[in-house]
Design an enzyme around this catalytic site. Structure first.
Site, mmCIF file in Angstrom:
data_model
loop_
_atom_site.group_PDB
_atom_site.id
_atom_site.type_symbol
_atom_site.label_atom_id
_atom_site.label_comp_id
_atom_site.label_asym_id
_atom_site.label_seq_id
_atom_site.Cartn_x
_atom_site.Cartn_y
_atom_site.Cartn_z
ATOM 1 N N GLU A 66 0.865 -1.174 0.000
ATOM 2 C CA GLU A 66 0.000 0.000 0.000
ATOM 3 C C GLU A 66 0.905 1.228 0.000
ATOM 4 O O GLU A 66 1.773 1.366 0.865
ATOM 5 C CB GLU A 66 -0.907 0.004 1.241
ATOM 6 C CG GLU A 66 -1.806 1.239 1.320
ATOM 7 C CD GLU A 66 -2.632 1.296 2.613
ATOM 8 O OE1 GLU A 66 -2.608 0.317 3.402
ATOM 9 O OE2 GLU A 66 -3.269 2.338 2.851
ATOM 10 N N ASP A 95 -5.560 9.838 9.975
ATOM 11 C CA ASP A 95 -4.240 9.356 10.356
ATOM 12 C C ASP A 95 -3.800 9.888 11.711
ATOM 13 O O ASP A 95 -4.025 11.049 12.044
ATOM 14 C CB ASP A 95 -3.205 9.745 9.293
ATOM 15 C CG ASP A 95 -3.325 8.860 8.062
ATOM 16 O OD1 ASP A 95 -3.314 7.628 8.237
ATOM 17 O OD2 ASP A 95 -3.454 9.393 6.949
ATOM 18 N N TYR A 115 -10.830 -4.005 3.266
ATOM 19 C CA TYR A 115 -9.941 -3.483 4.296
ATOM 20 C C TYR A 115 -10.756 -3.328 5.579
ATOM 21 O O TYR A 115 -11.631 -2.470 5.655
ATOM 22 C CB TYR A 115 -9.380 -2.131 3.849
ATOM 23 C CG TYR A 115 -8.216 -1.609 4.671
ATOM 24 C CD1 TYR A 115 -8.272 -1.555 6.066
ATOM 25 C CD2 TYR A 115 -7.062 -1.137 4.051
ATOM 26 C CE1 TYR A 115 -7.207 -1.076 6.800
ATOM 27 C CE2 TYR A 115 -5.989 -0.652 4.785
ATOM 28 C CZ TYR A 115 -6.071 -0.617 6.161
ATOM 29 O OH TYR A 115 -5.018 -0.132 6.896
#
Lengths: 243, 405
Positions: free
Chosen positions: A38, A49, A155
């Protein structure tokens, strides 16, 4: 994209352009047993994040990393293992050629964490696999749709929170993995908060594989060279293969 | 015409889109919370008890309806009959109290004990801390470290009201980064926490919900101008950062085709210099903070830091309904520079004895600019309502430096 089905899948993450020799890191990760990679395309406002990948993103943008520059460098390693880009919606929606450019550079898939089912239709069925994400808060009904519409793999975001290393695998990981693997023909990869070989081995037992991000980027930001990074990933690989 | 659908309550559509704008560009982990918020909001809208309590607090606590004041000396200067919607007289000194009371009541209704908020200048932070004190909610305010220094007095206010102020040290250390950090908190604590977003931006249902909570501005102003003049205004003017006071000032007038709607963005040093916060007039379309809208970005899609003398307008994007009203042509958006805004700031001080927020001074300056053209088009003196969204006490340091007083 074709992911292996004869062993647990290991997909490390690397922020594109965070350090000068990042493609050497990329090769080291492939050599150390990565089944796919990735690659983060930096965006100025990475709201999902945690501190480590924020820092890596900031470092990349400060170094002058651009989408075009990263795509050019990615071409150097294309054709080895499946390459999956990850970035935020702004970069994707503003440019009609975005998916095509990624494909041309050698990418096989795309992860966009802020592009949920409601908004992603126009980016599905491109010549790039749009990988959808699931979270512990996702209802069964939505999981059915995610399982049906995702391409390449699903995911599974194992925690309610941002990317980053955590001391233990979240309790929510097992529940989400079970709910997903029950209804999904695609591989299910678990990510967010997986950083040690033991955690990776444990997570891999719950699903088809794992994504390791912040733990890699912390090492890269701390100055780890390709050899050191490769050794780290190999320790993860061995723990997963031993089960 | 499509623009009128928004006033008819038909926009946004069910998935939160205003035409191609708006929507929900958020992580999967937040979808359930946004669905829950949307459902709670729709139930509250239909619940008489909720509306009664909201109305009571707006009236007895927030001091609304705010007056619509006929500003004679400003009118003489402007060449129009100018009416000021005095949101500066509300409790906490701005229109923002309307939104925070609505959302805080909704938080109680959802049974969540904790509220997070972002703030730039501190006005929304102070308003949030106020509503949380009133309704016994824990309040955490994210504020760029740079802003905590520039607005130390508002940090003290928030702390006096019992809020925790968290300085944000990432990115440009301003409002945009405070929102990023609030979103990270929300995705982590969403079970217990409501994100009390301070403007009509963000993912659905925030743009519609915040608009509805602040739409009292235009509902009141429309009634007041009819009472005072017997007619509708020719134009309504408001400043636009994220755009909450402007959407509140526009909303009830959107179906009135004869009423021109003007949004004045922060032009900073001038849009041509690149140092501005004019997302619509100087930006392009993209996605920021959960919605598709206009934003300031470079050719690679990285957001550009905005610049404005007004901290409340210093934001590189704009609420999606403004993007829609712009594209449909129902509202006009123009930039107003720092210098123009400060000239209007001084003028209002001197001719009306009102010290406006520098944000609101942008609306005054823009109105002064468009009035001659309006008058020429109409062939008579126009009637103009300006939303005076807040008071200027908070801006005295800036004004002192700017004017050297």
């Amino acid at each position: 994209m074709k992911l292996p089905s004869d062993h647990k899948i290991l997909m490390p993450y690397l922020t594109g352009g965070a350090v000068a020799d990042w493609t050497d890191h990329l090769r080291a990760l492939i050599d150390a047993g990565a089944d796919a990679i990735e690659i983060g395309l930096p965006f100025s406002d990475p709201t999902l994040d945690g501190a480590t990948i924020q820092e890596a993103t900031h470092a990349a943008l400060t170094r002058g990393a651009t989408l075009r520059g990263i795509l050019t460098r990615v071409s150097e390693v294309a054709g080895t293992v499946p390459l999956v880009a990850s970035t935020y919606a702004n970069l994707v929606v503003r440019d009609r050629d975005f998916c095509g450019n990624l494909r041309d550079a050698g990418f096989d898939g795309l992860i966009v964490p802020d592009l949920p089912l409601e908004e992603c239709a126009e980016f599905e069925n491109q010549d790039l696999d749009l990988v959808l994400l699931a979270s512990p808060a996702t209802t069964d009904e939505r999981l059915d749709e995610i399982a049906r519409r995702s391409r390449g793999f699903v995911y599974a975001v194992t925690v309610m929170g941002t990317t980053g290393e955590r001391e233990t695998l979240a309790a929510s990981a097992a529940d989400l993995a079970r709910r997903l693997t029950n209804r999904c023909e695609l591989p299910v990869l678990l990510g967010f908060g997986i950083s040690t070989p033991a955690q990776a081995a444990q997570a891999a037992q719950l699903a088809d594989g794992v994504v390791i991000g912040a733990a890699i980027m912390r090492r890269v930001l701390d100055g780890a060279g390709p050899a050191e990074l490769g050794a780290y990933l190999r320790s993860i690989r061995e723990a997963m293969d031993e089960g | 015409m499509n623009a009128f659908l928004s006033a008819a309550g038909l926009l946004p559509d069910q998935s939160g889109h205003f035409g191609t704008f708006g929507g929900r560009f958020v992580p999967e982990a937040l979808i359930a919370a946004l669905d829950g918020l949307d459902a709670a909001y729709r139930h509250a809208q239909a619940d008489e008890a909720f509306q009664a309590e909201f109305g009571r607090l707006l009236r007895d606590y927030a001091n609304t309806p705010s007056p619509l004041y006929r500003a004679d000396r400003l009118s003489a200067h402007a060449g129009a009959r100018v009416f000021l919607k005095r949101e500066d007289l509300n409790h906490t000194g701005a229109h923002k109290v309307r939104n925070v009371l609505g959302q805080a009541l909704l938080t109680k209704r959802m049974g969540k004990p904790r509220v997070i908020a972002e703030t730039g200048a501190g006005q929304h932070g102070v308003a949030s801390a106020t509503a949380c004190a009133l309704l016994d909610l824990e309040c955490v305010v994210y504020m760029g470290e740079e802003d905590t220094r520039r607005q130390a007095l508002n940090v003290a206010r928030m702390r006096m009201l019992g809020a925790t102020v968290v300085p944000v040290t990432t990115g440009s250390k301003t409002l945009k980064d405070a929102i990023n950090e609030a979103l990270r908190d929300w995705v982590t604590n969403v079970d217990t926490t409501h994100y009390l977003l301070g403007t009509a931006a963000g993912p659905h249902p925030f743009p519609a919900m915040v608009r509805d909570f602040v739409s009292g501005i235009s509902v009141e102003a429309r009634r007041q101008i009819l009472e005072q003049t017997g007619r509708l205004p020719d134009a309504v003017a408001a400043c636009v950062g994220g755009g909450s006071n402007a959407i509140g000032a526009f909303h009830a007038f959107v179906p009135d085709e004869s009423v021109a709607l003007y949004g004045f963005e922060a032009g900073g040093d001038g849009v041509e210099t690149g140092r501005h916060a004019a997302s619509i007039t100087g930006g392009s379309t993209g996605v920021l903070h959960g919605a598709r809208t206009y934003l300031l970005q470079d050719e690679d899609g990285q957001t550009i830091e905005s610049h404005s003398i007004s901290a409340g307008l210093d934001y590189p994007a704009v609420g999606p309904e403004h993007a829609y009203l712009h594209d449909t042509g129902r509202a006009s958006y123009e930039p107003v520079t720092d210098a123009e805004a400060m000239a209007a700031f001084k003028l209002l001080c001197r001719v009306e004895g009102i010290i406006p927020a520098i944000e609101s001074a942008h609306a005054v300056a823009g109105a002064l600019r468009v009035i001659p053209k309006l008058a020429a088009d109409l062939g008579r003196e126009p009637v103009v309502v300006i939303c005076l969204s807040g008071r200027g006490d908070k801006d005295m340091d800036t004004a002192r430096d700017f004017f050297g007083v």
